[in-house]
Design a protein around this motif. Structure first.
Motif, PDB file in Angstrom:
ATOM      1  N   GLN A  23       0.832  -1.206   0.000  1.00 43.36           N
ATOM      2  CA  GLN A  23       0.000   0.000   0.000  1.00 43.36           C
ATOM      3  C   GLN A  23       0.866   1.256   0.000  1.00 43.36           C
ATOM      4  O   GLN A  23       0.626   2.204  -0.761  1.00 43.36           O
ATOM      5  CB  GLN A  23      -0.908   0.006   1.218  1.00 43.36           C
ATOM      6  N   ASN A 185      -6.814  -6.022   0.510  1.00 50.55           N
ATOM      7  CA  ASN A 185      -5.402  -5.742   0.288  1.00 50.55           C
ATOM      8  C   ASN A 185      -5.054  -5.885  -1.187  1.00 50.55           C
ATOM      9  O   ASN A 185      -5.655  -6.679  -1.909  1.00 50.55           O
ATOM     10  CB  ASN A 185      -4.534  -6.705   1.105  1.00 50.55           C
ATOM     11  N   ARG A 364      -5.400   1.131  -4.777  1.00 49.54           N
ATOM     12  CA  ARG A 364      -4.939   2.467  -4.393  1.00 49.54           C
ATOM     13  C   ARG A 364      -6.023   3.512  -4.627  1.00 49.54           C
ATOM     14  O   ARG A 364      -6.243   4.406  -3.797  1.00 49.54           O
ATOM     15  CB  ARG A 364      -3.694   2.841  -5.197  1.00 49.54           C
ATOM     16  N   TRP A 367      -8.478   3.555  -1.797  1.00 46.55           N
ATOM     17  CA  TRP A 367      -7.940   4.233  -0.612  1.00 46.55           C
ATOM     18  C   TRP A 367      -7.918   5.752  -0.817  1.00 46.55           C
ATOM     19  O   TRP A 367      -8.264   6.517   0.103  1.00 46.55           O
ATOM     20  CB  TRP A 367      -6.538   3.724  -0.313  1.00 46.55           C
TER      21      TRP A 367
END
Length: 393
Positions: A23, A185, A364, A367
């Motif tokens: 991450q 994840n 990504r 997030w």
């Protein structure tokens, strides 16, 4: 944006460490200002590759010297009994981490296990966007840890689960008192070496502990060997159960069929040399190793753990799920894959397509969307979004 990730031991091995580094690397590559804090440091180098644009931060450095922090040898008083890493949270480590938190000057703070999440909820300044990641799931935590979670997590800005099922459990337990989201994840890359399905090898990987259920897999593989004596099982990883597993191997006369390979820094390469992946875990949060196997084109046979595998694998489409802890069922699924090469290839191809949904850029962006919403909600005059709305698909 400025993002600080926190791991208990960023220089160690393990799925949480690997995925959080993934991450951080993805965010740094996208141009964000990224720090990665290791609450304790015992090694010189990180086991996993960290992007040079990620700032490494050591909170308590314990390398090769007697700890000098006041209270280091005393048990901590803030992290509850039952936290799996309770023994690491000495008073000195707790105090050092609290001091680190209070010195952060802004941006997003992401903590990654219950002990760190609880300390961040209690002590991180409200000027930070405070996000707790749960890399296991709420139902696995012991009563003292769960009680602290229910009391303190509502002080955070968001709690992010790896699975839809766990997010729903948090919503029910916390009663909408904190924003929740579901974000799995990411894989470190979608470019991975591919199996050609020709080797007579089943592979598995993980810490050699009771959680991973290798003590269930070894007797199951004895049934496989009875039908297919030319196949082998390779187990990658290290841990405290190694002696017990070696004893099991000898008890089942599998010393020419089951091999404990130790840890590897080149897991993708070892996966690609195999033809089938087996997951025998008693419980998981979100098993990244399944995605890594799919990413290499491997068909998988897996226990249907209470959370995790069922959100990745659809039986007959991209792998085979069997009832939880059903060793006979796992043996049968492995034999089915061994005996049907076209099925192995079809499931492997479908699994590779599944893996694309977990690429670093895809995750990504989820997030980034969540962080942007949380930052906006912190802005004076902005209307906060509903507690359980947003990024949870």
């Amino acid at each position: 944006m400025k993002i600080t990730y926190v791991l208990l031991h960023a220089y160690g091995m393990g799925g949480t460490i690997r995925t959080v580094i993934n991450q951080a690397n993805a965010m740094a590559a996208a141009g964000h200002e990224v720090g990665l804090a290791s609450v304790v440091r015992r090694r010189a180098d990180s086991h996993f590759a960290v992007d040079s644009r990620v700032e490494m931060i050591d909170v308590v450095d314990l390398r090769g010297k007697a700890p000098v922090l006041p209270g280091h040898g005393e048990p901590g008083v803030q992290v509850p009994v039952g936290e799996a890493a309770k023994d690491v949270f000495t008073r000195g480590v707790e105090d050092g981490f609290v001091e680190f938190l209070q010195g952060l000057d802004g941006g997003v703070l992401v903590t990654t296990r219950p002990g760190l999440n609880l300390l961040a909820a209690r002590h991180a300044p409200e000027r930070l966007v405070r996000v707790a990641q749960d890399h296991m799931h709420l139902g696995r935590y012991k009563p003292g840890v769960r009680a602290a979670i229910l009391e303190d997590y509502p002080r955070l800005d968001a709690v992010v689960s790896l699975t839809r099922k766990d997010r729903a459990e948090y919503d029910q337990a916390l009663g909408g008192r904190v924003r929740t989201a579901h974000i799995p994840n990411p894989l470190h890359s979608l470019s991975a070496p591919q199996t050609d399905h020709s080797s007579k090898v089943v592979v598995t990987a993980g810490r050699l502990t009771g959680q991973k259920g290798f003590d269930l897999l070894i007797p199951a593989f004895a049934q496989v060997v009875h039908r297919h004596p030319d196949w082998r099982l390779y187990v990658y990883g290290s841990g405290k159960a190694e002696r017990r597993l070696r004893k099991l191997i000898h008890e089942h006369h599998l010393y020419n069929h089951v091999f404990l390979m130790g840890p590897t820094k080149h897991l993708d390469r070892e996966l690609s040399k195999s033809s089938i992946y087996a997951l025998s875990s008693r419980f998981e949060g979100f098993p990244m190793i399944l995605l890594e196997a799919l990413n290499c084109g491997l068909p998988v046979a897996s226990f249907d753990c209470p959370t995790g595998p069922g959100e990745i694998i659809v039986t007959g489409e991209n792998g085979l799920l069997v009832p939880h802890q059903d060793g006979d069922g796992l043996a049968a699924a492995l034999c089915r894959l061994i005996e049907d090469a076209p099925l192995r290839r079809r499931l492997g191809d479908a699994g590779r397509e599944t893996a694309t949904r977990y690429g670093p850029d895809v995750i990504r962006s989820r997030w980034e969307a969540l962080f942007a919403e949380l930052i906006e909600a912190k802005t004076p005059g902005a209307q906060a979004p509903p507690k359980s709305a947003g990024v949870h698909t």
